[in-house]
Enzyme design. Sequence first.
Site, PDB file in Angstrom:
ATOM      1  N   HIS A 331       0.833  -1.339  -0.134  1.00 27.93           N
ATOM      2  CA  HIS A 331       0.000  -0.025   0.010  1.00 27.93           C
ATOM      3  C   HIS A 331       0.828   1.285  -0.061  1.00 27.93           C
ATOM      4  CE1 HIS A 331      -3.623   2.223   1.138  1.00 27.93           C
ATOM      5  NE2 HIS A 331      -2.686   3.184   1.542  1.00 27.93           N
ATOM      6  N   GLU A 332       1.925   1.419   0.966  1.00 27.32           N
ATOM      7  CA  GLU A 332       2.784   2.536   1.115  1.00 27.32           C
ATOM      8  C   GLU A 332       3.604   2.514  -0.278  1.00 27.32           C
ATOM      9  OE1 GLU A 332       1.512   4.616   3.068  1.00 27.32           O
ATOM     10  OE2 GLU A 332       0.601   3.114   4.155  1.00 27.32           O
ATOM     11  N   GLU A 354      -6.169   7.552  -1.294  1.00 29.03           N
ATOM     12  CA  GLU A 354      -6.276   6.596  -0.222  1.00 29.03           C
ATOM     13  C   GLU A 354      -7.245   5.489  -0.849  1.00 29.03           C
ATOM     14  OE1 GLU A 354      -4.382   5.979   1.898  1.00 29.03           O
ATOM     15  OE2 GLU A 354      -3.492   7.941   2.211  1.00 29.03           O
TER      16      GLU A 354
END
Length: 904
Positions: A331-332, A354
């Site tokens: 995700h990051e 997001e």
Amino acid sequence: MAQYISNLKHIFSNQRGLKMTQKNKTEKTYLKDYKQPNFWLPQTHLDVTIGDSFTEVVTTVEVESNKSNPSDTLVLDGVNIEVVKIALDGTELSSNQYNITEDTSEGGKVVGKLSIPSVPEKFTLAITGRIKPQENFSNEGLYKAGEAFLTQCEAEGFRRISYFLDRPDVMSEYRVSITGDKSTYPYLLSNGNKVSEKDNGNGTHTIEWHDPSLKPSYLFALVAGKFNVIEDSYTTMSGRNVDLQIFADEDVEDSEMTHAMESLIESMKFDETRFDREYDLDLYMIVATSQFNMGAMENKGLNIFNTTVVLGSSKTATDDRLQRISDVIYHEYAHNWSGNLVTCRDWFQLSIKEGLTVFRDGQFNADHTSHAVKRIEDVKFLRSAQFAEDAGSDAHPIRPHFFTTINNFYTVTVYEKGAEIIYMLYSMLGKEGFKQALNLYFSRHKGQAVTEDEFITAMEDSSGLNLSQFRHWYDQGGTPLVKVTTSYDADSKKFTLNLEQSVRQLDGYPEPKPFHMPIAVGLLDSNGNNMLEKDASDVYCDGTAILNFTEAQQTFTFEGIEEQPVLSFLRNFSAPVKVELTQTDADLLHLMKYDNDPYNKWEACNRLVTKELKRLIAEDEKGNNLVADKALIDILKDVLEDTSLDNDMKRLMLSLPTESTLHGLYDVVPVNNIYAARKAFKQQMATALENNLLTVYKQLENVDSADARGLKNLCLGYLTSIDGLKYIDLANTQYTNAQNFTDECGAFACVVYGEDTSWKKNIVPNFLKKWSNNTDVMNTWFSTQASQDRDDLIPVVQNLMTHKAFDNKNPNKIRSVIGAFMGQHVHFHKEDGSGYAFLADEILRLDGFNPQVASRFMAPFAQAKKYSQQRQQLMKAEVERINNHPGLSKDVAEKAGKVLEMLK
């Protein structure tokens, strides 16, 4: 803390050009009022010197007037900053050449505005400021975490480091010089690539960093400290070498970081092969800390992670947590494109980074595990958490129209519902079509701060679809309800599907318009065959038709249907909606047996179990004995023994709906009855299937796979629930012999939740002795005890919070105890209000130093309207007490105000 506030007042009373003010804590910022900044900051240089008592920050920026929105007065934001000197084009400004106004209405926080009038169109500004990160317990800006310094700047934390245009549409190229004691802070890290390192000859050293990409201030990062480091490298698809480093506390073993490093390498590979995204810097760093409000932060080239989502091995983390670590690592990393190289114009557009990235990490998970399992687990979480948010005072669209503080909008709506909207687009464009559209979006907007409208436009331009009505998903909140009725005409062989959609109007928002919903349906004949001749797609199984549902009421007719079909509705959960559809038990059993859509196979089982639980809840409300339906238990027995189902599907189908999910089914929640009915069904099912559960447990006892462990531990949970005693010795044996933390943790929970106090007295101190030096594993020790089913749970929780291993300022420790307690609904919602009073006390304590965490604990109060009048009044009294507290933060004040408005 009181001393800290006193010191701040002393510091700021000596600043030049200072005026003290108080700002309305309920003042809203509106999307419609967005304007570009008056100035741009194309170049930023930070010179940071870390000292024993304070840190000095010299911020030098190149400032250019924005000709689209010009002004001759530069206004910068700052929090808890002592200004030492300001220079414009090398000339120091006198006290009458600038002005600082400060708001002190939030305890422990001095919010400043620095104004410099009559500035030229282009100039260099240098601000020398002092901050005290050692006294900053908010976990925002630069703060001390153990013996290290680190930053968290999203959303508005950079202003705690320096006065700045701290907004996402102001993008700058950063050069950062960090100076600190060489023995205390051997690692001085920042974004980008390391440029130089110099020994200053006086015990300090200076390291300079340069990030060539334009980025907003919220992506700035700085870390200083001693760490254990593991290193590796990755060769990108264009042949570039990227050095990889993961940093953790010195006492963390390399083996605890290995899984994270492997996940990072796999993430880089996946993003190239699945989304054509290549990393652009020479170095990628991850730093682990337990002192962190969020899960992780995607700072360009220097990610900062909560230890719970980066450190772990099979000995210290469950299978679920190891997968979670992999997902968050990706995700990051994925944010490097969906968030960093293309960022959001303003905070109203938060879901553009997001929601999109949650979708992307969902694809990472599904491609590495099971698309069916991932889809079902996502839906379960959405229903229990996001649907609840939509039903309470915190309801808002994915793109809110207004807010008081952006910190309150890092929500399951923005993240998880935002991802569901992307998933709908993905289903409409197809795997390859979506990839092409995403590539267009990235290439078109690289280096820009954009809006969700620009994202949708890229989807339209690439695919040729008209998504004008689809945009309503971004601006209308609440969970839509789809009512379904059907009819079948045997003579004409026509099956008719009538759909009606509605959604509640949120306060402050216009009347909602119909959504564009892609509704996936299948029709099964009496033999379980698909009646619609549709090939499988990237998203849907064969036999699936996609209906574009765009009106408030709409009818769809299927011709050539030879017999009365069984409807498989909303396959793969094709839209984030609630469904009102009446189907017989026979229809649901037919879907359980034959549906080739895994989600609807699970959903049919889930609906049967939910229906039975609701019947038992009604019986308990009448004061009747609770006797579970034997026929349903027999059906669940067949699921357990069905060799055509894999272990994960069995686990999902045999897992009961959570109390949170059941709460969401009622306008007025019967808290005690839900608890009683669910507990009775679980015990009676376990008793009836005791031998079957034990057989499966024994079959899987030595199988070394995550899916086997998941089903085995579910069986153990059922067995130990029979009377709380009979199988506790089995759980203790598993605990003693466990070769991995999944089995150890599963057995530990069964013993702690059981009725045998002698086993419990042994296992709790044993676990503590074994894991007292591992702070993340100790979170499990705390949370398991805080989620027990016992009448004296509040004293148990309060006692845990006095334990020497508990840190009452550490977000992970706080969540492990208070968060676990809040999940025990029957005890949290005690009719004497003691649970509400306890939570209110903790919110007020936390708000004094960490408003972000305090605000998140307001979530149960946001659901107050769903409970009895007695409970509503008790919650209202506590929220009023919170709201009237002197020095309350904007974060908590906004939440409290919404609750009180709802309860009028």
